[in-house]
Write a protein that holds these residues in place. Structure first.
Motif, short mmCIF file in Angstrom:
data_model
loop_
_atom_site.label_atom_id
_atom_site.label_comp_id
_atom_site.label_asym_id
_atom_site.label_seq_id
_atom_site.Cartn_x
_atom_site.Cartn_y
_atom_site.Cartn_z
N VAL A 206 0.87 -1.16 0.00
CA VAL A 206 0.00 0.00 0.00
C VAL A 206 0.91 1.22 0.00
O VAL A 206 1.67 1.43 0.96
CB VAL A 206 -0.94 0.03 1.21
N ILE A 207 0.88 1.99 -1.06
CA ILE A 207 1.82 3.10 -1.24
C ILE A 207 1.06 4.41 -1.16
O ILE A 207 0.17 4.68 -1.98
CB ILE A 207 2.56 2.99 -2.59
N THR A 208 1.41 5.21 -0.19
CA THR A 208 0.83 6.56 -0.07
C THR A 208 1.97 7.56 0.10
O THR A 208 3.03 7.24 0.63
CB THR A 208 -0.10 6.67 1.15
N ALA A 209 1.73 8.76 -0.37
CA ALA A 209 2.74 9.81 -0.22
C ALA A 209 2.78 10.28 1.23
O ALA A 209 1.72 10.44 1.87
CB ALA A 209 2.42 10.99 -1.13
N PRO A 210 3.96 10.50 1.79
CA PRO A 210 4.03 11.01 3.16
C PRO A 210 3.53 12.44 3.23
O PRO A 210 3.43 13.15 2.22
CB PRO A 210 5.53 10.93 3.48
N ALA A 211 3.20 12.87 4.44
CA ALA A 211 2.78 14.26 4.64
C ALA A 211 3.91 15.20 4.23
O ALA A 211 5.09 14.89 4.38
CB ALA A 211 2.40 14.48 6.10
N GLY A 212 3.52 16.36 3.73
CA GLY A 212 4.52 17.34 3.32
C GLY A 212 4.10 18.00 2.02
O GLY A 212 3.00 17.73 1.50
N PRO A 213 4.93 18.86 1.48
CA PRO A 213 4.58 19.58 0.25
C PRO A 213 4.40 18.63 -0.92
O PRO A 213 5.10 17.62 -1.03
CB PRO A 213 5.77 20.52 0.03
N ALA A 214 3.46 18.96 -1.80
CA ALA A 214 3.21 18.12 -2.96
C ALA A 214 4.29 18.30 -4.02
O ALA A 214 4.63 17.35 -4.73
CB ALA A 214 1.85 18.46 -3.56
N THR A 215 4.83 19.50 -4.13
CA THR A 215 5.82 19.81 -5.15
C THR A 215 6.85 20.76 -4.56
O THR A 215 6.50 21.65 -3.78
CB THR A 215 5.14 20.49 -6.37
N VAL A 216 8.11 20.57 -4.92
CA VAL A 216 9.20 21.36 -4.35
C VAL A 216 9.99 22.04 -5.46
O VAL A 216 10.36 21.39 -6.46
CB VAL A 216 10.13 20.48 -3.50
N PHE A 217 10.25 23.32 -5.27
CA PHE A 217 11.11 24.09 -6.18
C PHE A 217 12.24 24.69 -5.34
O PHE A 217 12.01 25.19 -4.25
CB PHE A 217 10.32 25.20 -6.87
N CYS A 218 13.44 24.63 -5.89
CA CYS A 218 14.61 25.09 -5.16
C CYS A 218 15.25 26.26 -5.91
O CYS A 218 15.44 26.21 -7.13
CB CYS A 218 15.61 23.94 -5.04
N THR A 219 15.58 27.32 -5.18
CA THR A 219 16.16 28.52 -5.77
C THR A 219 16.92 29.28 -4.70
O THR A 219 16.62 29.17 -3.51
CB THR A 219 15.06 29.42 -6.38
N GLU A 220 17.90 30.08 -5.11
CA GLU A 220 18.61 30.92 -4.16
C GLU A 220 17.80 32.15 -3.78
O GLU A 220 18.10 32.82 -2.79
CB GLU A 220 19.96 31.36 -4.75
N ARG A 221 16.72 32.44 -4.56
CA ARG A 221 15.94 33.67 -4.34
C ARG A 221 14.44 33.34 -4.38
O ARG A 221 13.76 33.61 -5.40
CB ARG A 221 16.29 34.71 -5.40
N PRO A 222 13.90 32.75 -3.31
CA PRO A 222 12.50 32.34 -3.34
C PRO A 222 11.51 33.47 -3.63
O PRO A 222 10.55 33.28 -4.38
CB PRO A 222 12.28 31.75 -1.94
N ALA A 223 11.73 34.65 -3.03
CA ALA A 223 10.79 35.75 -3.25
C ALA A 223 10.74 36.14 -4.73
O ALA A 223 9.67 36.39 -5.31
CB ALA A 223 11.16 36.96 -2.39
N GLU A 224 11.92 36.18 -5.36
CA GLU A 224 11.97 36.51 -6.78
C GLU A 224 11.32 35.42 -7.62
O GLU A 224 10.64 35.70 -8.62
CB GLU A 224 13.42 36.71 -7.21
N SER A 304 16.18 24.98 -10.47
CA SER A 304 15.62 24.19 -9.39
C SER A 304 16.14 22.75 -9.43
O SER A 304 16.58 22.21 -8.41
CB SER A 304 14.09 24.20 -9.47
N LEU A 305 16.11 22.14 -10.61
CA LEU A 305 16.52 20.75 -10.70
C LEU A 305 18.00 20.57 -10.37
O LEU A 305 18.38 19.60 -9.71
CB LEU A 305 16.22 20.24 -12.11
N ARG A 306 18.82 21.53 -10.79
CA ARG A 306 20.25 21.41 -10.51
C ARG A 306 20.56 21.62 -9.03
O ARG A 306 21.42 20.93 -8.46
CB ARG A 306 21.03 22.41 -11.37
N LEU A 307 19.88 22.56 -8.40
CA LEU A 307 20.11 22.77 -6.97
C LEU A 307 19.66 21.56 -6.17
O LEU A 307 20.34 21.14 -5.21
CB LEU A 307 19.38 24.03 -6.50
N VAL A 308 18.54 20.97 -6.52
CA VAL A 308 18.09 19.76 -5.84
C VAL A 308 19.10 18.64 -6.04
O VAL A 308 19.48 17.94 -5.08
CB VAL A 308 16.70 19.33 -6.35
N SER A 309 19.57 18.47 -7.27
CA SER A 309 20.42 17.33 -7.61
C SER A 309 21.87 17.49 -7.18
O SER A 309 22.51 16.50 -6.77
CB SER A 309 20.37 17.10 -9.13
#
Length: 318
Positions: A206-224, A304-309
């Motif tokens: 039985v596979i369920t996603a754990p609690a937490g954000p559905a999608t994640v984006f990574c950046t040095e400047r979140p507000a921008e 985003s993908l490069r910062l995550v990876s």
């Protein structure tokens, strides 16, 4: 340890042909990239009759991604079985299983948009009974060698049945498949386990996603990022809202503005250091990158993908 998944649905609201083709081409480059950098899975979805071009052909994309990768598992969640001829689907899955060396798994599902059934002239009222018959046809065809080739995987690729109701849990049990509830409701797991045991079957995963954000984006400047690109994330969220209609329990983010999305945290935009800390504290256990979310352009997508990876993953896996 967090799990790192990259997903694509190819929504490009208002995009012209060139923009859409760039997103498809970019996805293949990124598939090879996440494969090389140790991501745990690539996930594809299926929908039809979408104004924003939501991916209607996940098996084609899975084949292309399998060709440019070597190790990363690919999952199609969900594959809308009732919209396909079951014997043809059995053939296509078997061929893809050989092309990918058994790396592609499938979550079978009903779908929840009546317009998709209308597009293919499929009955809506009997969809539950129909999907069970279709999946049984697929499984029997593989087992009996009615379609060739048989799958590379023995006896078939990894299969789940997905849904958010007790009926879906019981259907997964009757079909002898693992179960993927749409949401982490303990009652659905209990229903599945009880149905399996009543049938004399050992329950599957039985596979369920754990609690937490559905999608994640990574950046040095979140507000921008929110200021420049937040409308792409909002387009994704509001499109799902429109599809689910009254089924509010399945809407991941009911936000109607970018500011509301920032506060909600379902679509998380954060710095690499913040994400590392959230993973270490187990606030985030599943990192789902969505590099083309709502038609997100190449620059923020790759950042985003490069910062995550290259920053986050080495830090948390050291």
């Amino acid at each position: 340890m967090a799990t790192f998944v990259t997903r694509y649905d190819f929504r490009v609201p208002g995009g012209d042909a060139a923009t859409r083709q760039e997103v498809y081409a970019r996805s293949l480059e990124q598939a090879a990239y996440v494969d090389a950098h140790g991501h745990d899975a690539i996930m594809l979805s299926e929908h039809h009759a979408a104004d924003d071009g939501y991916l209607p052909s996940p098996l084609l994309v899975a084949s292309a991604m399998a060709a440019v990768t070597r190790r990363v598992p690919i999952t199609v969640a969900a594959l809308l079985v009732n919209l396909h001829d079951p014997l043809r689907l059995a053939e296509d899955i078997a061929v893809l299983d050989h092309l990918a060396g058994g790396r592609v798994g499938f979550t079978f599902g009903l779908g929840y948009r009546e317009v998709e059934y209308e597009l293919f002239d499929k009955p809506w009222r009997t969809r539950g009974r129909d999907v069970e018959a279709a999946i049984t046809t697929i499984l029997d065809a593989w087992a009996a060698g009615r379609v060739t080739p048989r799958p590379y995987s023995d006896p078939h690729p990894f299969l789940l049945y997905g849904g958010g109701s007790p009926a879906a849990a019981r259907r997964a049990a009757r079909l002898g498949l693992a179960f993927q509830p749409q949401h982490a409701d303990p009652a659905l797991k209990e229903e599945y386990v009880a149905a399996c045991r009543a049938l004399g079957r050992e329950p599957g995963l039985v596979i369920t996603a754990p609690a937490g954000p559905a999608t994640v984006f990574c950046t040095e400047r979140p507000a921008e990022f929110w200021e420049r690109w937040g409308h792409h994330l909002l387009a994704d969220a509001t499109a799902y809202q429109a599809w689910h209609g009254e089924a509010a329990s399945h809407v991941l983010d009911p936000s109607t503005t970018v500011e509301e999305m920032q506060a909600a945290g379902v679509y998380l935009v954060c710095t690499p250091d913040d994400l590392v800390e959230r993973i270490r504290s187990r606030d985030v256990r599943l990192v789902t990158s969505h590099p083309a979310c709502g038609g997100l352009p190449a620059a923020p997508s790759w950042e985003s993908l490069r910062l995550v990876s290259e920053t986050v993953m080495p830090a948390v896996r050291a």
